[in-house]
Scaffold this motif. Sequence first.
Motif, PDB file in Angstrom:
ATOM      1  N   PRO A 239      20.544   4.707   9.058  1.00  0.00           N
ATOM      2  CA  PRO A 239      19.633   4.846   7.919  1.00  0.00           C
ATOM      3  C   PRO A 239      19.618   3.593   7.056  1.00  0.00           C
ATOM      4  N   ARG A 240      18.430   3.180   6.666  1.00  0.00           N
ATOM      5  CA  ARG A 240      18.167   1.980   5.857  1.00  0.00           C
ATOM      6  C   ARG A 240      18.486   0.683   6.604  1.00  0.00           C
ATOM      7  N   CYS A 241      18.687   0.728   7.892  1.00  0.00           N
ATOM      8  CA  CYS A 241      18.954  -0.489   8.665  1.00  0.00           C
ATOM      9  C   CYS A 241      17.714  -1.387   8.600  1.00  0.00           C
ATOM     10  N   LYS A 242      17.934  -2.662   8.300  1.00  0.00           N
ATOM     11  CA  LYS A 242      16.821  -3.604   8.160  1.00  0.00           C
ATOM     12  C   LYS A 242      16.832  -4.670   9.239  1.00  0.00           C
ATOM     13  N   CYS A 243      17.693  -4.561  10.221  1.00  0.00           N
ATOM     14  CA  CYS A 243      17.764  -5.562  11.284  1.00  0.00           C
ATOM     15  C   CYS A 243      16.485  -5.542  12.121  1.00  0.00           C
ATOM     16  N   GLY A 244      16.261  -6.639  12.803  1.00  0.00           N
ATOM     17  CA  GLY A 244      15.069  -6.750  13.629  1.00  0.00           C
ATOM     18  C   GLY A 244      15.406  -7.280  15.008  1.00  0.00           C
ATOM     19  N   MET A 245      14.374  -7.684  15.735  1.00  0.00           N
ATOM     20  CA  MET A 245      14.567  -8.183  17.091  1.00  0.00           C
ATOM     21  C   MET A 245      13.658  -9.384  17.321  1.00  0.00           C
TER      22      MET A 245
ATOM     23  N   VAL B  97      28.484  -6.693  14.078  1.00  0.00           N
ATOM     24  CA  VAL B  97      29.182  -6.752  15.358  1.00  0.00           C
ATOM     25  C   VAL B  97      28.201  -6.742  16.540  1.00  0.00           C
ATOM     26  N   LEU B  98      26.933  -6.400  16.284  1.00  0.00           N
ATOM     27  CA  LEU B  98      25.907  -6.408  17.330  1.00  0.00           C
ATOM     28  C   LEU B  98      25.003  -7.637  17.251  1.00  0.00           C
ATOM     29  N   ALA B  99      25.249  -8.527  16.295  1.00  0.00           N
ATOM     30  CA  ALA B  99      24.390  -9.688  16.097  1.00  0.00           C
ATOM     31  C   ALA B  99      24.315 -10.537  17.363  1.00  0.00           C
ATOM     32  N   GLY B 100      23.109 -10.917  17.735  1.00  0.00           N
ATOM     33  CA  GLY B 100      22.926 -11.787  18.886  1.00  0.00           C
ATOM     34  C   GLY B 100      22.985 -11.091  20.226  1.00  0.00           C
ATOM     35  N   ALA B 101      23.242  -9.778  20.237  1.00  0.00           N
ATOM     36  CA  ALA B 101      23.299  -9.060  21.515  1.00  0.00           C
ATOM     37  C   ALA B 101      21.911  -9.023  22.146  1.00  0.00           C
TER      38      ALA B 101
ATOM     39  N   ASP C 205      18.831 -18.587  19.923  1.00  0.00           N
ATOM     40  CA  ASP C 205      20.298 -18.570  19.890  1.00  0.00           C
ATOM     41  C   ASP C 205      20.724 -18.119  18.501  1.00  0.00           C
ATOM     42  N   VAL C 206      20.637 -16.824  18.259  1.00  0.00           N
ATOM     43  CA  VAL C 206      20.955 -16.312  16.922  1.00  0.00           C
ATOM     44  C   VAL C 206      22.467 -16.311  16.728  1.00  0.00           C
ATOM     45  N   PRO C 207      22.930 -16.361  15.483  1.00  0.00           N
ATOM     46  CA  PRO C 207      24.375 -16.411  15.226  1.00  0.00           C
ATOM     47  C   PRO C 207      25.106 -15.221  15.833  1.00  0.00           C
ATOM     48  N   SER C 208      26.254 -15.488  16.427  1.00  0.00           N
ATOM     49  CA  SER C 208      27.104 -14.437  16.983  1.00  0.00           C
ATOM     50  C   SER C 208      27.846 -13.736  15.851  1.00  0.00           C
ATOM     51  N   PRO C 209      28.444 -12.573  16.112  1.00  0.00           N
ATOM     52  CA  PRO C 209      29.228 -11.900  15.073  1.00  0.00           C
ATOM     53  C   PRO C 209      30.309 -12.801  14.479  1.00  0.00           C
ATOM     54  N   LYS C 210      30.998 -13.558  15.350  1.00  0.00           N
ATOM     55  CA  LYS C 210      32.065 -14.438  14.857  1.00  0.00           C
ATOM     56  C   LYS C 210      31.514 -15.507  13.927  1.00  0.00           C
ATOM     57  N   ARG C 211      30.373 -16.102  14.308  1.00  0.00           N
ATOM     58  CA  ARG C 211      29.768 -17.120  13.459  1.00  0.00           C
ATOM     59  C   ARG C 211      29.350 -16.543  12.111  1.00  0.00           C
ATOM     60  N   LEU C 212      28.813 -15.332  12.122  1.00  0.00           N
ATOM     61  CA  LEU C 212      28.413 -14.704  10.870  1.00  0.00           C
ATOM     62  C   LEU C 212      29.615 -14.453   9.975  1.00  0.00           C
TER      63      LEU C 212
ATOM     64  N   TYR D  37      15.069  -8.624  24.424  1.00  0.00           N
ATOM     65  CA  TYR D  37      15.065  -8.990  23.007  1.00  0.00           C
ATOM     66  C   TYR D  37      16.493  -9.206  22.530  1.00  0.00           C
ATOM     67  N   ILE D  38      16.612  -9.996  21.477  1.00  0.00           N
ATOM     68  CA  ILE D  38      17.898 -10.274  20.858  1.00  0.00           C
ATOM     69  C   ILE D  38      17.905  -9.679  19.462  1.00  0.00           C
ATOM     70  N   ARG D  39      18.998  -9.046  19.108  1.00  0.00           N
ATOM     71  CA  ARG D  39      19.104  -8.432  17.785  1.00  0.00           C
ATOM     72  C   ARG D  39      19.274  -9.517  16.723  1.00  0.00           C
ATOM     73  N   VAL D  40      18.421  -9.458  15.709  1.00  0.00           N
ATOM     74  CA  VAL D  40      18.491 -10.391  14.579  1.00  0.00           C
ATOM     75  C   VAL D  40      19.012  -9.623  13.373  1.00  0.00           C
TER      76      VAL D  40
END
Length: 328
Positions: A190-196, A174-178, A206-213, A160-163
């Motif tokens: 706590p309260r993290c709303k990220c998904g996969m 910094v973990l985006a797209g990993a 191909d989700v945005p990388s940390p640099k792109r974000l 899975y890729i972190r969204v």
Amino acid sequence: MSASPQAVAHMEARRRLALATALATHRLWRRLDQDNLYQSWLGLMGDVIALVVASQMRAAQMTDPWLLRLLGPENEDRPDAGRLIPAAFAGVDGAGRPLADVLRAPVWTALRMLTQGRPIVQALVSGQALLDAIVQTAVADTGRAADSVGMTARPSVTGYIRVVEAGACSRCIVLAGAEYQTDRAFLRHPRCKCGMEPVTRDHTPDVPSPKRLVDQMSEVQRRKTFGVAGAKALAEGADLGQLVNARRGMQSASVLGGRAVTTTEGTVRGEFRRQEFRRLRAEGAIPRSRSMRGFRPTRARLMPEEIYRRADDREHAVRLLREHGYIA
């Protein structure tokens, strides 16, 4: 391609569900008797737990339809193979602790502040803030655990890729797209709303990388996310990974200090209890004439992330998830 619209919509639906649940518990919190905080909260906790459990069930129920829309049926001959059991995920927080225990913490926080001489209004605001964090995190963790188990049960899913949601904190950006294997627990705070989003041979987002974000952020957004000094350092060419310690404040739900993380949920009733009864009767440990009434499993029920930590391979993980009542 970027993160699929289905994955973004799935993540947003769970975010709205967690927020709506927190707002509903706020209304109950405001019914506290200020002259008898602890006893009045105990009287309200049944309604609070019912709200949170219902939302956890709904969060887990979202997984199978989402994966079906995103990836199609895994096995057209057996469409129900690997089906999630939503009730198996409800009633506990991400660490496997019963909600009845965890939800006492907000009133303890308020009482502690009162003993320190703080005003009642400040004590209640602090208690409500903790309640908000507990509720939103419990619902989101349930959804992510169900997503993870649902993906593990599909052989075609390799990882899975972190969204990362818009406006995420620096630790998440910094973990985006990993990309991670399906048996890797999801890092959250706590309260993290990220998904996969799942990865298969035919579906590789191909989700945005940390640099792109970061490049897409305005100066104001950078200052809000990284602080004034951090935004200045980034403008001067600082390395994002060095600037933000991705592990600080992040943890894997259900993995605590290397201890085996278990839950008592599902041991009084539910699929785990039924499977344990059948297993012990098949092994001859329970007479065939005995009914399941009053039976309590002696084996500890593992949380999903603990199963991933112990499993030798994916097949082993799927077998354990089925044994512990998470998938049918």
